[in-house]
Design a protein around this motif. Structure first.
Motif, PDB file in Angstrom:
ATOM      1  N   ASP A  11       0.853  -1.182   0.000  1.00 55.94           N
ATOM      2  CA  ASP A  11       0.000   0.000   0.000  1.00 55.94           C
ATOM      3  C   ASP A  11       0.896   1.241   0.000  1.00 55.94           C
ATOM      4  O   ASP A  11       1.404   1.653   1.043  1.00 55.94           O
ATOM      5  CB  ASP A  11      -0.907  -0.018   1.229  1.00 55.94           C
ATOM      6  N   CYS A  14       0.326   5.056   2.111  1.00 57.29           N
ATOM      7  CA  CYS A  14      -0.717   4.491   2.990  1.00 57.29           C
ATOM      8  C   CYS A  14      -1.258   5.501   3.991  1.00 57.29           C
ATOM      9  O   CYS A  14      -2.362   5.333   4.515  1.00 57.29           O
ATOM     10  CB  CYS A  14      -0.189   3.265   3.725  1.00 57.29           C
ATOM     11  N   THR A  16      -2.540   7.418   7.006  1.00 57.38           N
ATOM     12  CA  THR A  16      -3.026   7.028   8.335  1.00 57.38           C
ATOM     13  C   THR A  16      -3.756   5.691   8.329  1.00 57.38           C
ATOM     14  O   THR A  16      -4.342   5.320   9.338  1.00 57.38           O
ATOM     15  CB  THR A  16      -3.948   8.113   8.905  1.00 57.38           C
ATOM     16  N   ARG A  18      -6.126   4.572   5.853  1.00 57.94           N
ATOM     17  CA  ARG A  18      -7.498   4.608   5.325  1.00 57.94           C
ATOM     18  C   ARG A  18      -7.860   3.324   4.589  1.00 57.94           C
ATOM     19  O   ARG A  18      -8.980   2.836   4.675  1.00 57.94           O
ATOM     20  CB  ARG A  18      -7.652   5.822   4.409  1.00 57.94           C
ATOM     21  N   LEU A  19      -6.908   2.765   3.844  1.00 54.81           N
ATOM     22  CA  LEU A  19      -7.114   1.465   3.197  1.00 54.81           C
ATOM     23  C   LEU A  19      -6.406   0.334   3.917  1.00 54.81           C
ATOM     24  O   LEU A  19      -6.884  -0.804   3.934  1.00 54.81           O
ATOM     25  CB  LEU A  19      -6.602   1.506   1.754  1.00 54.81           C
ATOM     26  N   THR A  20      -5.262   0.637   4.518  1.00 53.02           N
ATOM     27  CA  THR A  20      -4.438  -0.398   5.140  1.00 53.02           C
ATOM     28  C   THR A  20      -5.221  -1.189   6.176  1.00 53.02           C
ATOM     29  O   THR A  20      -5.220  -2.433   6.165  1.00 53.02           O
ATOM     30  CB  THR A  20      -3.210   0.249   5.816  1.00 53.02           C
ATOM     31  N   ASP A  34       4.932   5.269   3.425  1.00 59.10           N
ATOM     32  CA  ASP A  34       4.536   6.671   3.310  1.00 59.10           C
ATOM     33  C   ASP A  34       5.717   7.556   3.697  1.00 59.10           C
ATOM     34  O   ASP A  34       6.513   7.195   4.578  1.00 59.10           O
ATOM     35  CB  ASP A  34       3.339   6.975   4.209  1.00 59.10           C
ATOM     36  N   LEU A  43      -1.386   6.145  12.134  1.00 61.18           N
ATOM     37  CA  LEU A  43      -1.688   4.753  11.804  1.00 61.18           C
ATOM     38  C   LEU A  43      -1.322   3.836  12.971  1.00 61.18           C
ATOM     39  O   LEU A  43      -2.087   2.931  13.333  1.00 61.18           O
ATOM     40  CB  LEU A  43      -0.925   4.339  10.540  1.00 61.18           C
ATOM     41  N   LYS A  46      -3.977   4.055  15.566  1.00 64.55           N
ATOM     42  CA  LYS A  46      -5.201   3.354  15.159  1.00 64.55           C
ATOM     43  C   LYS A  46      -5.063   1.845  15.353  1.00 64.55           C
ATOM     44  O   LYS A  46      -6.013   1.161  15.763  1.00 64.55           O
ATOM     45  CB  LYS A  46      -5.515   3.658  13.695  1.00 64.55           C
ATOM     46  N   PHE A  81      -5.881   6.692  -4.165  1.00 64.12           N
ATOM     47  CA  PHE A  81      -6.236   8.063  -3.768  1.00 64.12           C
ATOM     48  C   PHE A  81      -5.389   9.110  -4.490  1.00 64.12           C
ATOM     49  O   PHE A  81      -4.911  10.064  -3.890  1.00 64.12           O
ATOM     50  CB  PHE A  81      -6.125   8.237  -2.250  1.00 64.12           C
TER      51      PHE A  81
END
Length: 223
Positions: A11, A14, A16, A18-20, A34, A43, A46, A81
């Motif tokens: 990814d 990547c 924060t 959002r898809l990971t 990133d 991230l 989260k 994105f």
């Protein structure tokens, strides 16, 4: 795509997560890259509240997707994105594609999406506010106002967009400036062929709409 991938997912950009994180929840093993250490710290935070089996499926590192320092092979590489617009020129796009091709496992797939040039959008008044919205700040619960302004740099083929977020109570503002290098569809297709890929699927949106001469979005998978 992540659910169907028979192997790990890369990814790129990547942020924060959002898809990971959703991909990891769905069972995929994901490596995120990133440039922003600050976003990766978000991230990390989260992931602390995710189930252990989700956390163990995610790894991430600070890195530049034009110069990938990885040795693992991936079944799926994502550049989502509109991340390709952070490339400053076609040479950097070629570097990204070349790096992803080297990291793909046999039979692997690359997926990306991007904007296509929109001359009508670029004629907007740069001093006028557009896309004005009101929403709740997820961090404080307070009301936020937001809008965007932008301008076009023809020489650099770059669309500058400034997003402003204003606290409705204090009028304090935070601004985010994106400089998005735009690429014509023809040159993207040429770069894809140059770096050894073929187009597997392409669409003008995430619902599979046909690509037309006036399309403003491109969603593509490559092999």
């Amino acid at each position: 795509l992540a659910r169907r991938a028979h192997g790990s997912v890369l990814d790129l950009g990547c942020g924060t997560g959002r898809l990971t994180i959703p991909m990891a929840r769905a069972g995929a093993t994901v490596v995120g890259v990133d440039r922003s250490a600050q976003m990766l710290e978000v991230l990390r935070g989260k992931l602390r509240v995710e189930e252990p089996n989700v956390r163990m499926r995610v790894r991430f590192k600070v890195g530049d997707f034009t110069d990938l320092d990885l040795t693992q092979r991936f079944a799926l590489g994502l550049l989502p994105f509109n991340a390709i617009h952070h490339c400053r020129d076609t040479e950097q796009v070629a570097q990204v594609l070349s790096g992803m091709r080297k990291l793909l496992a046999p039979g692997g797939l690359v997926a990306l999406d991007c904007y296509l040039p929109d001359r009508e959008l670029y004629r907007r008044n740069p001093d006028k506010r557009y896309e004005e919205r009101t929403f709740v700040d997820p961090r404080t619960g307070g009301e936020l106002l937001s809008w965007e302004q932008g301008w076009w740099d023809e020489e650099a083929l770059t669309h500058h967009v400034v997003y402003t977020y204003e606290n409705a109570e204090t009028q304090d503002q935070v601004r985010a400036h994106l400089a998005l290098r735009m690429f014509e569809l023809g040159e993207l297709r040429r770069l894809i062929r140059q770096e050894g890929f073929s187009i597997s699927t392409e669409a003008s949106d995430f619902e599979g709409g046909a690509v037309r001469p006036n399309s403003l979005k491109w969603v593509v998978t490559l092999r």
